[in-house]
Motif scaffolding. Structure first.
Motif, PDB file in Angstrom:
ATOM      1  N   LYS A 124       0.842  -1.198   0.000  1.00 55.92           N
ATOM      2  CA  LYS A 124       0.000   0.000   0.000  1.00 55.92           C
ATOM      3  C   LYS A 124       0.874   1.244   0.000  1.00 55.92           C
ATOM      4  N   CYS A 125       0.606   2.134  -0.958  1.00 59.17           N
ATOM      5  CA  CYS A 125       1.470   3.302  -1.106  1.00 59.17           C
ATOM      6  C   CYS A 125       1.319   4.293   0.042  1.00 59.17           C
ATOM      7  N   CYS A 126       0.180   4.311   0.708  1.00 55.58           N
ATOM      8  CA  CYS A 126      -0.071   5.342   1.722  1.00 55.58           C
ATOM      9  C   CYS A 126      -0.146   4.777   3.138  1.00 55.58           C
ATOM     10  N   TYR A 127       0.431   3.588   3.331  1.00 59.40           N
ATOM     11  CA  TYR A 127       0.468   2.994   4.671  1.00 59.40           C
ATOM     12  C   TYR A 127       1.889   3.064   5.207  1.00 59.40           C
ATOM     13  N   GLY A 128       2.013   3.462   6.474  1.00 58.20           N
ATOM     14  CA  GLY A 128       3.320   3.486   7.117  1.00 58.20           C
ATOM     15  C   GLY A 128       3.630   2.156   7.759  1.00 58.20           C
ATOM     16  N   GLU A 400      -1.898   3.773  10.806  1.00 56.82           N
ATOM     17  CA  GLU A 400      -0.939   4.694  10.195  1.00 56.82           C
ATOM     18  C   GLU A 400      -1.206   4.815   8.692  1.00 56.82           C
ATOM     19  N   ARG A 401      -2.135   5.705   8.361  1.00 55.06           N
ATOM     20  CA  ARG A 401      -2.466   5.966   6.960  1.00 55.06           C
ATOM     21  C   ARG A 401      -2.246   7.445   6.671  1.00 55.06           C
ATOM     22  N   TYR A 402      -1.637   7.735   5.522  1.00 56.70           N
ATOM     23  CA  TYR A 402      -1.296   9.102   5.184  1.00 56.70           C
ATOM     24  C   TYR A 402      -2.338   9.797   4.317  1.00 56.70           C
ATOM     25  N   CYS A 403      -3.231   9.048   3.722  1.00 59.87           N
ATOM     26  CA  CYS A 403      -4.282   9.649   2.920  1.00 59.87           C
ATOM     27  C   CYS A 403      -5.481   8.721   2.945  1.00 59.87           C
ATOM     28  N   CYS A 404      -6.602   9.196   2.414  1.00 61.91           N
ATOM     29  CA  CYS A 404      -7.820   8.399   2.412  1.00 61.91           C
ATOM     30  C   CYS A 404      -8.154   7.886   1.025  1.00 61.91           C
ATOM     31  N   CYS A 406      -6.769   5.308  -0.581  1.00 60.50           N
ATOM     32  CA  CYS A 406      -6.483   3.900  -0.831  1.00 60.50           C
ATOM     33  C   CYS A 406      -7.521   3.030  -0.138  1.00 60.50           C
TER      34      CYS A 406
END
Length: 409
Positions: A124-128, A400-404, A406
């Motif tokens: 996932k591109c937006c998961y830390g 830990e998600r950086y955007c919504c 995905c």
């Protein structure tokens, strides 16, 4: 000067009729010997009921004793529990001997659970990944589900009148013999459980008839210019000169008309049905469809994981039964599996009995591991799930998600 618009003997006026091929009228075609006709809409189709296929004697399988030899701990994981190893059977065609060596369902340890989550996060591109590495795993719960799958590979045959332009080749008509019954025509069957549709010309079914669209003329008047070959000039609207101008229209050279672009000025078009051949070869076309009908059932999970994920999950095969006809599983420890097996076979039988011939059936029972991982991270307790033999992950609410943008599936 415009072309004479009067009808002649060689061109039929079809200005207000569709120019695409149409089915011929029913009275144009004769009934062929040995054909039973069924009227469907504006076309005739022949339906031949499938012939009887040889089956094996009715039999019942008792799976309880089989599973006692195959599964440690009895029933395959119907109750939620701490992760424990569970033996089960490999993919088979027949029931093996009790002494066969069987693989075991991989045990989901804390290390395995964390690695599965880290692999999921990396995709996932937006998961830390920090949360996946730092969260504290509190508890692992595993349930092993059963998935029953029934496949029925069947063949259906219908026939219909079709046609093509007649180009003066030999005609295989009724004078050469009686057309065979549809189910007597031998064809190559595709590999089992692979769907396909093929079309064949039925022997001795050809008839040559005058084209029903152009009435044997091979062409008809153009609908754009009504046979004139020219249309009114769009630039000067037929006035030969543009408004408020003494000069003649340059687009039509002062004639007020331009060559018809639909027919290139010929005033008529080649018949699209017979391609200008004036005659059509009608014949009975056999349409064979091989279809694989599918019935699936997954035992009820006691863990709160979406059912649609489990339906697509990879599993380990407990057994496989393949034959011309398979029979319901009886005496299986999970009663819902026995009921699903009976229901699936009954549904396929009812759906196909009157319109298709069953060539092969295959039923399989798979074991799907499901693990609920309860964890603590930054003062909050939550869960994620690991499912399938390939250890796919479903996260309810990853911390830990950086955007919504995905999805979490």
């Amino acid at each position: 000067m415009d072309r004479d618009l009067r009808d002649d003997d060689s061109v039929v006026d079809l200005s207000f009729e569709a120019e695409s091929p149409l089915a011929p009228p029913a009275e144009l075609l004769e009934t062929l010997p040995s054909c039973d006709w069924v009227l469907q809409g504006d076309r005739h189709q022949i339906f031949f009921p499938p012939s009887e296929t040889p089956g094996r004697p009715q039999e019942q399988r008792c799976w309880s004793s089989f599973l006692e030899h195959r599964l440690t701990g009895g029933l395959p994981g119907h109750h939620c529990q701490k992760t424990v190893p569970l033996s089960h059977q490999q993919s088979i065609h027949t029931v093996p001997d009790a002494g066969d060596t069987l693989p075991r369902v991989p045990v989901v340890t804390e290390e395995v659970a964390r690695e599965a989550l880290l692999s999921f996060v990396d995709s996932k591109c937006c998961y830390g990944s920090a949360a996946a590495g730092d969260l504290i795993i509190l508890e692992l719960k595993q349930q092993n589900l059963c998935r029953y799958r029934l496949e029925t590979f069947s063949e259906s045959r219908i026939s219909e009148w079709t046609f093509q332009p007649f180009t003066n080749h030999s005609v295989d008509g009724p004078q050469r013999g009686t057309s065979p019954r549809l189910w007597d025509i031998k064809v190559q069957v595709p590999p089992m459980f692979q769907e396909d549709t093929r079309r064949f010309q039925v022997p001795h079914s050809s008839l040559v008839k005058e084209c029903h669209k152009c009435h044997g003329r091979g062409r008809y008047k153009c609908s754009g210019c009504h046979g004139a070959g020219t249309v009114r000039c769009s630039s000067c609207s037929g006035a030969k000169r543009k408004a408020k101008s003494a000069r003649r229209c340059q687009m039509c050279s002062g004639s007020g008309r331009r060559r018809c672009s639909t027919c290139s000025g010929r005033g008529n078009k080649t018949c699209a049905t017979c391609k200008g051949e004036k005659k059509l070869l009608h014949f009975v076309q056999l349409v064979i469809a091989w279809k694989n009908s599918l019935f699936e059932f997954v035992s009820e999970p006691q863990l709160d994981c979406p059912g649609e994920l489990l339906a697509k999950a990879r599993g380990e095969t407990l057994f496989k039964d393949e034959n011309t006809t398979v029979y319901p599983i009886v005496d299986f420890p999970l009663r819902e599996i026995s009921l699903a097996s009976r229901r699936g076979i009954s549904e396929h039988s009812a759906a196909l009995a009157s319109r298709a011939r069953v060539l092969q059936q295959r039923q399989t029972l798979e074991l799907i591991p499901l693990t609920e991982v309860r964890y603590w991270y930054q003062g909050k307790t939550d869960v994620y799930y690991i499912y399938g033999t390939d250890q796919q992950v479903y996260v309810v609410d990853y911390p830990e998600r950086y955007c919504c943008g995905c999805t979490i599936l």
